[in-house]
Motif scaffolding. Structure first.
Motif, PDB file in Angstrom:
ATOM      1  N   UNK A   1       0.821  -1.217   0.000  1.00  0.00           N
ATOM      2  CA  UNK A   1       0.000   0.000   0.000  1.00  0.00           C
ATOM      3  C   UNK A   1       0.858   1.272   0.000  1.00  0.00           C
ATOM      4  N   UNK A   2       2.168   1.128   0.029  1.00  0.00           N
ATOM      5  CA  UNK A   2       3.053   2.279   0.130  1.00  0.00           C
ATOM      6  C   UNK A   2       3.196   3.007  -1.201  1.00  0.00           C
ATOM      7  N   UNK A   3       3.479   4.313  -1.127  1.00  0.00           N
ATOM      8  CA  UNK A   3       3.758   5.062  -2.350  1.00  0.00           C
ATOM      9  C   UNK A   3       5.157   4.682  -2.849  1.00  0.00           C
ATOM     10  N   UNK A   4       5.535   5.041  -4.086  1.00  0.00           N
ATOM     11  CA  UNK A   4       6.816   4.593  -4.658  1.00  0.00           C
ATOM     12  C   UNK A   4       8.045   4.890  -3.809  1.00  0.00           C
ATOM     13  N   UNK A   5       8.132   6.086  -3.240  1.00  0.00           N
ATOM     14  CA  UNK A   5       9.300   6.439  -2.434  1.00  0.00           C
ATOM     15  C   UNK A   5       9.385   5.586  -1.168  1.00  0.00           C
ATOM     16  N   UNK A   6       8.250   5.458  -0.469  1.00  0.00           N
ATOM     17  CA  UNK A   6       8.218   4.653   0.747  1.00  0.00           C
ATOM     18  C   UNK A   6       8.473   3.184   0.423  1.00  0.00           C
ATOM     19  N   UNK A   7       8.012   2.762  -0.758  1.00  0.00           N
ATOM     20  CA  UNK A   7       8.196   1.376  -1.186  1.00  0.00           C
ATOM     21  C   UNK A   7       9.681   1.053  -1.346  1.00  0.00           C
ATOM     22  N   UNK A   8      10.449   1.987  -1.890  1.00  0.00           N
ATOM     23  CA  UNK A   8      11.896   1.802  -2.043  1.00  0.00           C
ATOM     24  C   UNK A   8      12.565   1.594  -0.684  1.00  0.00           C
ATOM     25  N   UNK A   9      12.171   2.427   0.263  1.00  0.00           N
ATOM     26  CA  UNK A   9      12.767   2.353   1.596  1.00  0.00           C
ATOM     27  C   UNK A   9      12.413   1.027   2.266  1.00  0.00           C
ATOM     28  N   UNK A  10      11.133   0.665   2.188  1.00  0.00           N
ATOM     29  CA  UNK A  10      10.679  -0.584   2.802  1.00  0.00           C
ATOM     30  C   UNK A  10      11.390  -1.783   2.188  1.00  0.00           C
ATOM     31  N   UNK A  11      11.556  -1.759   0.858  1.00  0.00           N
ATOM     32  CA  UNK A  11      12.242  -2.860   0.180  1.00  0.00           C
ATOM     33  C   UNK A  11      13.670  -3.006   0.687  1.00  0.00           C
ATOM     34  N   UNK A  12      14.361  -1.882   0.812  1.00  0.00           N
ATOM     35  CA  UNK A  12      15.747  -1.930   1.291  1.00  0.00           C
ATOM     36  C   UNK A  12      15.808  -2.477   2.718  1.00  0.00           C
ATOM     37  N   UNK A  13      14.920  -1.989   3.584  1.00  0.00           N
ATOM     38  CA  UNK A  13      14.949  -2.424   4.989  1.00  0.00           C
ATOM     39  C   UNK A  13      14.648  -3.915   5.103  1.00  0.00           C
ATOM     40  N   UNK A  14      13.629  -4.373   4.386  1.00  0.00           N
ATOM     41  CA  UNK A  14      13.255  -5.784   4.471  1.00  0.00           C
ATOM     42  C   UNK A  14      14.349  -6.692   3.932  1.00  0.00           C
ATOM     43  N   UNK A  15      15.083  -6.213   2.927  1.00  0.00           N
ATOM     44  CA  UNK A  15      16.156  -7.026   2.347  1.00  0.00           C
ATOM     45  C   UNK A  15      17.468  -6.898   3.109  1.00  0.00           C
ATOM     46  N   UNK A  16      17.622  -5.792   3.848  1.00  0.00           N
ATOM     47  CA  UNK A  16      18.889  -5.532   4.541  1.00  0.00           C
ATOM     48  C   UNK A  16      18.672  -5.034   5.972  1.00  0.00           C
ATOM     49  N   UNK A  17      17.907  -5.738   6.775  1.00  0.00           N
ATOM     50  CA  UNK A  17      17.617  -5.241   8.129  1.00  0.00           C
ATOM     51  C   UNK A  17      18.867  -5.102   9.000  1.00  0.00           C
ATOM     52  N   UNK A  18      19.824  -6.021   8.847  1.00  0.00           N
ATOM     53  CA  UNK A  18      21.049  -5.945   9.660  1.00  0.00           C
ATOM     54  C   UNK A  18      21.844  -4.683   9.349  1.00  0.00           C
ATOM     55  N   UNK A  19      21.821  -4.273   8.087  1.00  0.00           N
ATOM     56  CA  UNK A  19      22.548  -3.063   7.698  1.00  0.00           C
ATOM     57  C   UNK A  19      21.783  -1.809   8.115  1.00  0.00           C
ATOM     58  N   UNK A  20      20.458  -1.843   7.961  1.00  0.00           N
ATOM     59  CA  UNK A  20      19.636  -0.662   8.222  1.00  0.00           C
ATOM     60  C   UNK A  20      19.779  -0.148   9.649  1.00  0.00           C
ATOM     61  N   UNK A  21      19.897  -1.048  10.614  1.00  0.00           N
ATOM     62  CA  UNK A  21      19.917  -0.611  12.017  1.00  0.00           C
ATOM     63  C   UNK A  21      21.182   0.174  12.366  1.00  0.00           C
ATOM     64  N   UNK A  22      22.166   0.195  11.457  1.00  0.00           N
ATOM     65  CA  UNK A  22      23.400   0.946  11.702  1.00  0.00           C
ATOM     66  C   UNK A  22      23.481   2.216  10.851  1.00  0.00           C
ATOM     67  N   UNK A  23      22.411   2.502  10.074  1.00  0.00           N
ATOM     68  CA  UNK A  23      22.424   3.642   9.168  1.00  0.00           C
ATOM     69  C   UNK A  23      21.707   4.853   9.759  1.00  0.00           C
ATOM     70  N   UNK A  24      22.202   6.030   9.465  1.00  0.00           N
ATOM     71  CA  UNK A  24      21.489   7.257   9.813  1.00  0.00           C
ATOM     72  C   UNK A  24      20.392   7.495   8.783  1.00  0.00           C
ATOM     73  N   UNK A  25      19.544   8.480   9.029  1.00  0.00           N
ATOM     74  CA  UNK A  25      18.490   8.809   8.069  1.00  0.00           C
ATOM     75  C   UNK A  25      19.095   9.144   6.705  1.00  0.00           C
ATOM     76  N   UNK A  26      20.150   9.958   6.724  1.00  0.00           N
ATOM     77  CA  UNK A  26      20.788  10.367   5.470  1.00  0.00           C
ATOM     78  C   UNK A  26      21.381   9.171   4.736  1.00  0.00           C
ATOM     79  N   UNK A  27      22.017   8.281   5.487  1.00  0.00           N
ATOM     80  CA  UNK A  27      22.634   7.098   4.874  1.00  0.00           C
ATOM     81  C   UNK A  27      21.581   6.164   4.298  1.00  0.00           C
ATOM     82  N   UNK A  28      20.470   5.994   5.012  1.00  0.00           N
ATOM     83  CA  UNK A  28      19.398   5.138   4.501  1.00  0.00           C
ATOM     84  C   UNK A  28      18.798   5.739   3.236  1.00  0.00           C
ATOM     85  N   UNK A  29      18.643   7.057   3.209  1.00  0.00           N
ATOM     86  CA  UNK A  29      18.106   7.726   2.025  1.00  0.00           C
ATOM     87  C   UNK A  29      18.996   7.457   0.814  1.00  0.00           C
ATOM     88  N   UNK A  30      20.292   7.547   1.013  1.00  0.00           N
ATOM     89  CA  UNK A  30      21.237   7.301  -0.083  1.00  0.00           C
ATOM     90  C   UNK A  30      21.195   5.846  -0.534  1.00  0.00           C
TER      91      UNK A  30
END
Length: 278
Positions: free
Chosen positions: A14-43
Motif C-alpha cells: 500500500x506504500x507510495x513509490x518512495x516509501x516502497x523503495x525504503x521498505x524494500x531496502x529495509x526488508x532485504x537488509x535489516x542488519x545493515x539498516x539498524x546501523x544507518x542514519x536517516x541520510x545514509x538510509x536515504x542514499x
C-alpha cells in the motif's frame, strides 16, 4: 521493542513509490539498516530523508530511531522462522509442520503490533457495555459467532448475525450504552464498514479488528485493533488471519472475564452444568 519488520510487511503493498523503495531496502537488509542514519538510509535506498520520516508516520512509529529499535528487536527474535508456502505434492508431515508453523508465526507477529493501550480501552468498553454486537461477513462472521458464544457464557448480552442486512438493521438500534466489534481482515468489507458507521453515529463505542495499516474500517472506529497475517498465493486470508483474530478475541474475552472474576466463574460453571445435563 520490536515489530518494525512486521509493520513493513503488512503495509508493503500500500506504500507510495518512495516509501516502497525504503521498505524494500529495509526488508532485504535489516542488519545493515539498524546501523544507518536517516541520510545514509536515504542514499542506500534511493529515496529522500523526508520519505523516511513519512514512512515512520505511515507505520505509526514516532521516529526513525524508534523504527531502528523495533527492527533490531525483530532481529534478536531468534524464534522467528518466517512463513512457509504449501507446495505441490507436499507430504502430510510437511503440511502439518508448515500450517502449524505459519499459524504460530502469525500469532507471534500479531503480538508485535497489538497496541496494549488499545486493548485496555477495548476491554473497558466491553466490560461497561449493556449489549455487545459482533459484526463480520464470511469467514469473519465465524469469528463474530465465536466471540458471541464466549461473551454470552459470562453473562454479557451479545449478538452476531450471519445476514449482512440484519447486521445493518441491528446497528441502527445501538446506543451509547452499547459496544460493537467490527471484524474484517481486509478492513474494506462494505457491509461491516456501513454497520460500524451507523453504530458510531448512534454513539455506540466501535472497535475494529483488521490487518495492520490504514484501512477504511480502522479509520472510522473509536478503537482500532490490528492482527498480522502475511498471506501467500495458496494461503488465503481466511486461514492465518482466522487464527490471529480468534487469538485477539480470546484476549478480550478473558480480560473482561478477569475484571468480573467471581461473577464470570459462576456463570461459566452454570453454563457448563446446563450443557452437561443434556
Amino acid at each position: 521493542m520490536n515489530g518494525g519488520l512486521v509493520r513493513l510487511r503488512e503495509v508493503y503493498n500500500t506504500l507510495n513509490p518512495s516509501e516502497h523503495k525504503i521498505a524494500t531496502f529495509i526488508l532485504q537488509n535489516p542488519d545493515e539498516m539498524i546501523h544507518l542514519s536517516v541520510a545514509e538510509l536515504a542514499t542506500r535506498s534511493g529515496a529522500s530523508q523526508a520519505a523516511i520520516i513519512r514512512l515512520c508516520k505511515t507505520l505509526e512509529i514516532k521516529s526513525y530511531q524508534d523504527l531502528k529499535l523495533k527492527v533490531a528487536g525483530d532481529l534478536r527474535g531468534a524464534e522467528t522462522t518466517g512463513y512457509q508456502e504449501i507446495r505441490p505434492n507436499d507430504t502430510i508431515s510437511s503440511i502439518i509442520q508448515s500450517v502449524s508453523n505459519n499459524n504460530i508465526q502469525s500469532i507471534r507477529d500479531t503480538l508485535k503490533i497489538l497496541d496494549e493501550e488499545a486493548v485496555e480501552r477495548s476491554v473497558t468498553a466491553l466490560t461497561n457495555a449493556k449489549r455487545i454486537y459482533f459484526f463480520g461477513v464470511g469467514a469473519s462472521n465465524l469469528i463474530a459467532m465465536d466471540a458471541q458464544q464466549k461473551f454470552m457464557r459470562i453473562n454479557k448480552t451479545s449478538f452476531s448475525f450471519a445476514d449482512p442486512h440484519v447486521q445493518l438493521t441491528s446497528a441502527v438500534t445501538l446506543t451509547p450504552e452499547d459496544a460493537a466489534v467490527c471484524i474484517s481482515y481486509s478492513g474494506e468489507t462494505d457491509e461491516v464498514i456501513r454497520s460500524a458507521s451507523i453504530a458510531k453515529k448512534n454513539g455506540c463505542t466501535t472497535i475494529s479488528l483488521t490487518r495492520y495499516g490504514n484501512t477504511s474500517l480502522s479509520s472510522i472506529v473509536d478503537i482500532a485493533l490490528f492482527n498480522s497475517s502475511t498471506e501467500n498465493e495458496i494461503r488465503s486470508g481466511a486461514m492465518a488471519s482466522r487464527i490471529t483474530q480468534l487469538n485477539v478475541i480470546d484476549i478480550l474475552y478473558l480480560s473482561v472475564a478477569s475484571r468480573n472474576y467471581e461473577q464470570s466463574v459462576k456463570y461459566l460453571e452454570q453454563t457448563r452444568q446446563a450443557i452437561r445435563g443434556l
